[in-house]
Design a protein around this motif. Structure first.
Motif, PDB file in Angstrom:
ATOM      1  N   ALA A  66      14.816 -12.987 -16.484  1.00 16.49           N
ATOM      2  CA  ALA A  66      13.972 -14.005 -15.856  1.00 16.49           C
ATOM      3  C   ALA A  66      13.812 -13.748 -14.353  1.00 16.49           C
ATOM      4  CB  ALA A  66      14.559 -15.393 -16.088  1.00 16.49           C
ATOM      5  N   ALA A  67      14.894 -13.389 -13.697  1.00 12.19           N
ATOM      6  CA  ALA A  67      14.860 -13.197 -12.243  1.00 12.19           C
ATOM      7  C   ALA A  67      14.059 -11.977 -11.828  1.00 12.19           C
ATOM      8  CB  ALA A  67      16.280 -13.089 -11.698  1.00 12.19           C
ATOM      9  N   PHE A  68      14.216 -10.911 -12.551  1.00  8.87           N
ATOM     10  CA  PHE A  68      13.599  -9.671 -12.116  1.00  8.87           C
ATOM     11  C   PHE A  68      12.218  -9.421 -12.708  1.00  8.87           C
ATOM     12  CE2 PHE A  68      18.028  -9.141 -11.108  1.00  8.87           C
ATOM     13  CZ  PHE A  68      17.959  -8.653  -9.828  1.00  8.87           C
ATOM     14  N   LEU A  74      21.830 -16.981  -7.571  1.00 10.85           N
ATOM     15  CA  LEU A  74      20.385 -16.884  -7.340  1.00 10.85           C
ATOM     16  C   LEU A  74      20.022 -17.393  -5.947  1.00 10.85           C
ATOM     17  CD1 LEU A  74      19.026 -18.023 -10.804  1.00 10.85           C
ATOM     18  CD2 LEU A  74      18.914 -15.722  -9.831  1.00 10.85           C
ATOM     19  N   GLN A  75      20.651 -18.484  -5.531  1.00  7.31           N
ATOM     20  CA  GLN A  75      20.381 -19.016  -4.194  1.00  7.31           C
ATOM     21  C   GLN A  75      20.768 -18.021  -3.118  1.00  7.31           C
ATOM     22  OE1 GLN A  75      22.512 -22.727  -4.307  1.00  7.31           O
ATOM     23  NE2 GLN A  75      20.737 -23.851  -5.093  1.00  7.31           N
ATOM     24  N   SER A  76      21.895 -17.334  -3.308  1.00  8.49           N
ATOM     25  CA  SER A  76      22.318 -16.353  -2.302  1.00  8.49           C
ATOM     26  C   SER A  76      21.372 -15.160  -2.243  1.00  8.49           C
ATOM     27  CB  SER A  76      23.750 -15.895  -2.560  1.00  8.49           C
ATOM     28  OG  SER A  76      23.815 -15.059  -3.688  1.00  8.49           O
ATOM     29  N   LEU A  77      20.621 -14.950  -3.342  1.00  6.64           N
ATOM     30  CA  LEU A  77      19.615 -13.883  -3.364  1.00  6.64           C
ATOM     31  C   LEU A  77      18.250 -14.367  -2.896  1.00  6.64           C
ATOM     32  CD1 LEU A  77      20.445 -12.286  -6.825  1.00  6.64           C
ATOM     33  CD2 LEU A  77      20.824 -11.255  -4.572  1.00  6.64           C
ATOM     34  N   GLY A  78      18.133 -15.673  -2.636  1.00  8.60           N
ATOM     35  CA  GLY A  78      16.852 -16.239  -2.235  1.00  8.60           C
ATOM     36  C   GLY A  78      15.908 -16.446  -3.402  1.00  8.60           C
ATOM     37  N   ALA A  79      16.444 -16.553  -4.602  1.00  6.81           N
ATOM     38  CA  ALA A  79      15.625 -16.720  -5.809  1.00  6.81           C
ATOM     39  C   ALA A  79      15.987 -18.032  -6.494  1.00  6.81           C
ATOM     40  CB  ALA A  79      15.840 -15.544  -6.754  1.00  6.81           C
ATOM     41  N   GLU A  80      15.789 -19.131  -5.802  1.00  6.53           N
ATOM     42  CA  GLU A  80      16.260 -20.429  -6.277  1.00  6.53           C
ATOM     43  C   GLU A  80      15.429 -21.017  -7.406  1.00  6.53           C
ATOM     44  OE1 GLU A  80      16.422 -22.766  -2.768  1.00  6.53           O
ATOM     45  OE2 GLU A  80      17.625 -21.282  -1.727  1.00  6.53           O
ATOM     46  N   LEU A  99      23.973  -7.763 -10.376  1.00  5.21           N
ATOM     47  CA  LEU A  99      23.978  -9.149 -10.789  1.00  5.21           C
ATOM     48  C   LEU A  99      25.331  -9.527 -11.387  1.00  5.21           C
ATOM     49  CD1 LEU A  99      22.258 -11.672 -10.915  1.00  5.21           C
ATOM     50  CD2 LEU A  99      21.475 -10.953 -13.160  1.00  5.21           C
ATOM     51  N   LYS A 100      25.912  -8.650 -12.186  1.00  6.44           N
ATOM     52  CA  LYS A 100      27.217  -8.908 -12.798  1.00  6.44           C
ATOM     53  C   LYS A 100      28.283  -9.072 -11.723  1.00  6.44           C
ATOM     54  CE  LYS A 100      30.454  -6.959 -16.113  1.00  6.44           C
ATOM     55  NZ  LYS A 100      30.719  -5.851 -17.034  1.00  6.44           N
ATOM     56  N   GLU A 101      28.252  -8.215 -10.711  1.00  6.25           N
ATOM     57  CA  GLU A 101      29.233  -8.311  -9.628  1.00  6.25           C
ATOM     58  C   GLU A 101      29.089  -9.625  -8.870  1.00  6.25           C
ATOM     59  OE1 GLU A 101      30.189  -6.233  -5.365  1.00  6.25           O
ATOM     60  OE2 GLU A 101      29.391  -4.968  -6.963  1.00  6.25           O
ATOM     61  N   MET A 102      27.849 -10.004  -8.561  1.00  2.47           N
ATOM     62  CA  MET A 102      27.616 -11.236  -7.821  1.00  2.47           C
ATOM     63  C   MET A 102      28.049 -12.461  -8.637  1.00  2.47           C
ATOM     64  SD  MET A 102      24.259 -12.527  -5.874  1.00  2.47           S
ATOM     65  CE  MET A 102      24.587 -11.352  -4.591  1.00  2.47           C
ATOM     66  N   LEU A 103      27.740 -12.464  -9.921  1.00  4.47           N
ATOM     67  CA  LEU A 103      28.148 -13.578 -10.777  1.00  4.47           C
ATOM     68  C   LEU A 103      29.664 -13.638 -10.901  1.00  4.47           C
ATOM     69  CD1 LEU A 103      25.473 -13.455 -13.588  1.00  4.47           C
ATOM     70  CD2 LEU A 103      25.689 -15.127 -11.761  1.00  4.47           C
ATOM     71  N   GLY A 104      30.309 -12.489 -10.953  1.00  7.62           N
ATOM     72  CA  GLY A 104      31.765 -12.456 -11.018  1.00  7.62           C
ATOM     73  C   GLY A 104      32.392 -13.080  -9.788  1.00  7.62           C
ATOM     74  N   ARG A 105      31.821 -12.812  -8.629  1.00  5.22           N
ATOM     75  CA  ARG A 105      32.328 -13.427  -7.398  1.00  5.22           C
ATOM     76  C   ARG A 105      32.133 -14.936  -7.422  1.00  5.22           C
ATOM     77  NH1 ARG A 105      29.192 -10.566  -3.058  1.00  5.22           N
ATOM     78  NH2 ARG A 105      28.391  -9.222  -4.658  1.00  5.22           N
TER      79      ARG A 105
END
Length: 70
Positions: free
Chosen positions: A44-46, A14-20, A58-64
Protein backbone atom coordinates in the motif's frame (compact mmCIF):
# COMPACT_ATOMS: atom_id res chain seq x y z
CA UNK A 1 -4.99 -6.10 21.62
CA UNK A 2 -1.92 -7.29 19.72
CA UNK A 3 -3.48 -6.24 16.41
CA UNK A 4 -3.95 -2.73 17.80
CA UNK A 5 -0.29 -2.59 18.91
CA UNK A 6 0.83 -3.67 15.45
CA UNK A 7 -1.40 -1.03 13.82
CA UNK A 8 0.05 1.65 16.14
CA UNK A 9 3.63 0.60 15.33
CA UNK A 10 2.95 0.63 11.60
CA UNK A 11 1.26 4.03 11.82
CA UNK A 12 4.22 5.45 13.76
CA UNK A 13 6.66 4.04 11.20
CA UNK A 14 4.64 5.54 8.35
CA UNK A 15 4.55 8.91 10.11
CA UNK A 16 8.32 8.87 10.53
CA UNK A 17 8.56 8.29 6.77
CA UNK A 18 6.15 11.15 6.06
CA UNK A 19 3.52 8.76 4.68
CA UNK A 20 0.72 9.28 7.18
CA UNK A 21 -2.30 8.90 4.88
CA UNK A 22 -1.64 5.29 3.86
CA UNK A 23 -4.58 2.93 4.32
CA UNK A 24 -3.49 -0.57 5.36
CA UNK A 25 -4.88 -3.75 6.91
CA UNK A 26 -3.56 -5.95 9.72
CA UNK A 27 -5.14 -9.39 9.78
CA UNK A 28 -4.55 -13.02 10.57
CA UNK A 29 -3.28 -14.89 7.49
CA UNK A 30 -5.23 -17.83 6.14
CA UNK A 31 -2.43 -20.21 7.05
CA UNK A 32 -0.39 -20.03 10.25
CA UNK A 33 2.74 -20.92 8.29
CA UNK A 34 2.74 -17.24 7.25
CA UNK A 35 2.87 -16.01 10.85
CA UNK A 36 0.42 -14.75 13.44
CA UNK A 37 -0.43 -11.49 11.66
CA UNK A 38 0.01 -10.07 8.18
CA UNK A 39 -0.30 -6.60 6.67
CA UNK A 40 -0.45 -5.09 3.22
CA UNK A 41 1.37 -1.96 4.39
CA UNK A 42 4.45 -2.42 2.19
CA UNK A 43 2.41 -2.79 -0.96
CA UNK A 44 0.00 0.00 0.00
CA UNK A 45 2.76 2.46 0.92
CA UNK A 46 4.99 1.96 -2.04
CA UNK A 47 2.49 1.29 -4.81
CA UNK A 48 1.17 4.84 -4.45
CA UNK A 49 4.52 6.16 -5.61
CA UNK A 50 4.95 3.59 -8.35
CA UNK A 51 7.91 2.05 -6.54
CA UNK A 52 8.62 -1.47 -5.35
CA UNK A 53 8.58 -1.92 -1.58
CA UNK A 54 11.92 -2.06 0.19
CA UNK A 55 10.89 -4.79 2.61
CA UNK A 56 14.20 -4.89 4.48
CA UNK A 57 14.03 -1.19 5.35
CA UNK A 58 10.38 -1.35 6.30
CA UNK A 59 10.94 -4.48 8.42
CA UNK A 60 13.79 -2.80 10.30
CA UNK A 61 11.76 0.35 10.95
CA UNK A 62 8.75 -1.65 12.15
CA UNK A 63 11.00 -3.70 14.41
CA UNK A 64 12.26 -0.54 16.07
CA UNK A 65 8.72 0.76 16.56
CA UNK A 66 7.52 -2.56 18.00
CA UNK A 67 10.41 -2.64 20.49
CA UNK A 68 9.37 0.84 21.71
CA UNK A 69 5.85 -0.39 22.52
CA UNK A 70 7.02 -3.39 24.60
Amino acid sequence: MIRHDIEKAITAALQSLGAEAISFVVERPGSMEYGDYASNVALAAFSRGGRQPNRAALKEMLGREMSRTE
